[in-house]
Design a protein around this motif. Sequence first.
Motif, short mmCIF file in Angstrom:
data_model
loop_
_atom_site.label_atom_id
_atom_site.label_comp_id
_atom_site.label_asym_id
_atom_site.label_seq_id
_atom_site.Cartn_x
_atom_site.Cartn_y
_atom_site.Cartn_z
N MET A 1 14.10 13.02 53.21
CA MET A 1 13.45 11.89 53.82
C MET A 1 12.97 10.94 52.74
SD MET A 1 11.17 13.51 56.88
CE MET A 1 10.98 11.94 57.67
N ASN A 2 12.95 9.67 53.09
CA ASN A 2 12.45 8.65 52.19
C ASN A 2 11.32 7.90 52.87
OD1 ASN A 2 14.44 9.12 50.18
ND2 ASN A 2 15.90 7.97 51.42
N ARG A 3 10.45 7.32 52.07
CA ARG A 3 9.37 6.51 52.63
C ARG A 3 9.94 5.26 53.27
NH1 ARG A 3 3.94 7.19 50.99
NH2 ARG A 3 3.75 9.04 49.71
N THR A 4 9.31 4.81 54.35
CA THR A 4 9.68 3.56 55.00
C THR A 4 8.43 2.92 55.55
OG1 THR A 4 11.23 2.52 56.52
CG2 THR A 4 10.16 4.53 57.27
N SER A 5 8.45 1.64 55.72
CA SER A 5 7.26 0.97 56.24
C SER A 5 7.24 1.05 57.76
CB SER A 5 7.27 -0.50 55.82
OG SER A 5 8.30 -1.19 56.51
N ASP A 33 -2.26 12.52 56.78
CA ASP A 33 -1.21 11.94 55.96
C ASP A 33 0.06 12.75 56.15
OD1 ASP A 33 -2.84 9.97 54.93
OD2 ASP A 33 -3.36 11.13 53.14
N PHE A 34 1.20 12.11 55.90
CA PHE A 34 2.47 12.79 56.06
C PHE A 34 2.51 14.06 55.23
CE2 PHE A 34 6.88 13.54 54.84
CZ PHE A 34 7.43 13.70 56.10
N ASP A 35 2.92 15.13 55.85
CA ASP A 35 3.04 16.43 55.19
C ASP A 35 4.48 16.89 55.34
OD1 ASP A 35 3.00 19.07 54.38
OD2 ASP A 35 1.34 19.66 55.67
N GLU A 36 5.21 16.86 54.24
CA GLU A 36 6.64 17.18 54.31
C GLU A 36 6.93 18.63 54.69
OE1 GLU A 36 7.72 18.01 49.65
OE2 GLU A 36 7.77 15.96 50.39
N THR A 37 5.92 19.47 54.71
CA THR A 37 6.13 20.86 55.12
C THR A 37 5.99 21.04 56.64
OG1 THR A 37 3.81 21.51 54.85
CG2 THR A 37 5.26 21.71 52.91
N ARG A 38 5.53 20.01 57.34
CA ARG A 38 5.37 20.09 58.80
C ARG A 38 6.62 19.53 59.47
NH1 ARG A 38 0.26 17.97 61.32
NH2 ARG A 38 1.03 19.27 63.00
N GLU A 39 7.40 20.41 60.07
CA GLU A 39 8.67 20.01 60.69
C GLU A 39 8.46 18.98 61.79
OE1 GLU A 39 11.78 20.84 59.67
OE2 GLU A 39 10.74 21.75 57.99
N ILE A 40 7.39 19.09 62.58
CA ILE A 40 7.16 18.14 63.67
C ILE A 40 6.96 16.74 63.12
CG2 ILE A 40 4.67 18.61 63.85
CD1 ILE A 40 7.05 17.78 66.77
N MET A 41 6.26 16.60 62.01
CA MET A 41 6.07 15.28 61.42
C MET A 41 7.40 14.70 60.96
SD MET A 41 2.68 15.23 59.10
CE MET A 41 1.24 14.42 59.77
N LYS A 42 8.22 15.52 60.31
CA LYS A 42 9.52 15.04 59.86
C LYS A 42 10.36 14.60 61.05
CE LYS A 42 10.47 18.66 57.19
NZ LYS A 42 11.15 19.52 56.21
N PHE A 43 10.36 15.38 62.12
CA PHE A 43 11.15 15.04 63.29
C PHE A 43 10.70 13.72 63.92
CE2 PHE A 43 11.65 14.89 67.88
CZ PHE A 43 13.03 14.96 67.98
N VAL A 44 9.40 13.55 64.12
CA VAL A 44 8.90 12.35 64.79
C VAL A 44 9.14 11.11 63.93
CG1 VAL A 44 6.87 11.21 65.75
CG2 VAL A 44 7.26 13.62 66.22
N TYR A 45 8.92 11.21 62.63
CA TYR A 45 9.22 10.07 61.76
C TYR A 45 10.71 9.75 61.79
CZ TYR A 45 4.76 9.26 59.43
OH TYR A 45 3.47 8.92 59.15
N TYR A 46 11.54 10.75 61.68
CA TYR A 46 12.98 10.53 61.71
C TYR A 46 13.40 9.90 63.02
CZ TYR A 46 17.95 11.58 61.33
OH TYR A 46 19.31 11.47 61.28
#
Length: 52
Positions: A1-5, A33-46
């Motif tokens: 994942m990469n940062r995006t605005s 804050d974004f936590d790259e170890t939390r799969e739910i955060m990665k999914f929702v951002y993606y």
Amino acid sequence: MNRTSAKATTTETCFCDLHDNIAFAVIEKGALDFDETREIMKFVYYYTIYRK
């Protein structure tokens, strides 16, 4: 994942306020804050980034 605005993400209009707040609570205002170890955060951002 990469940062995006926030401007690069989408706005979903298919959810009512209740379900929008539930579905995106993990990344909405007041969330941790974004936590790259939390799969739910990665999914929702993606999801919000690539639904364009």
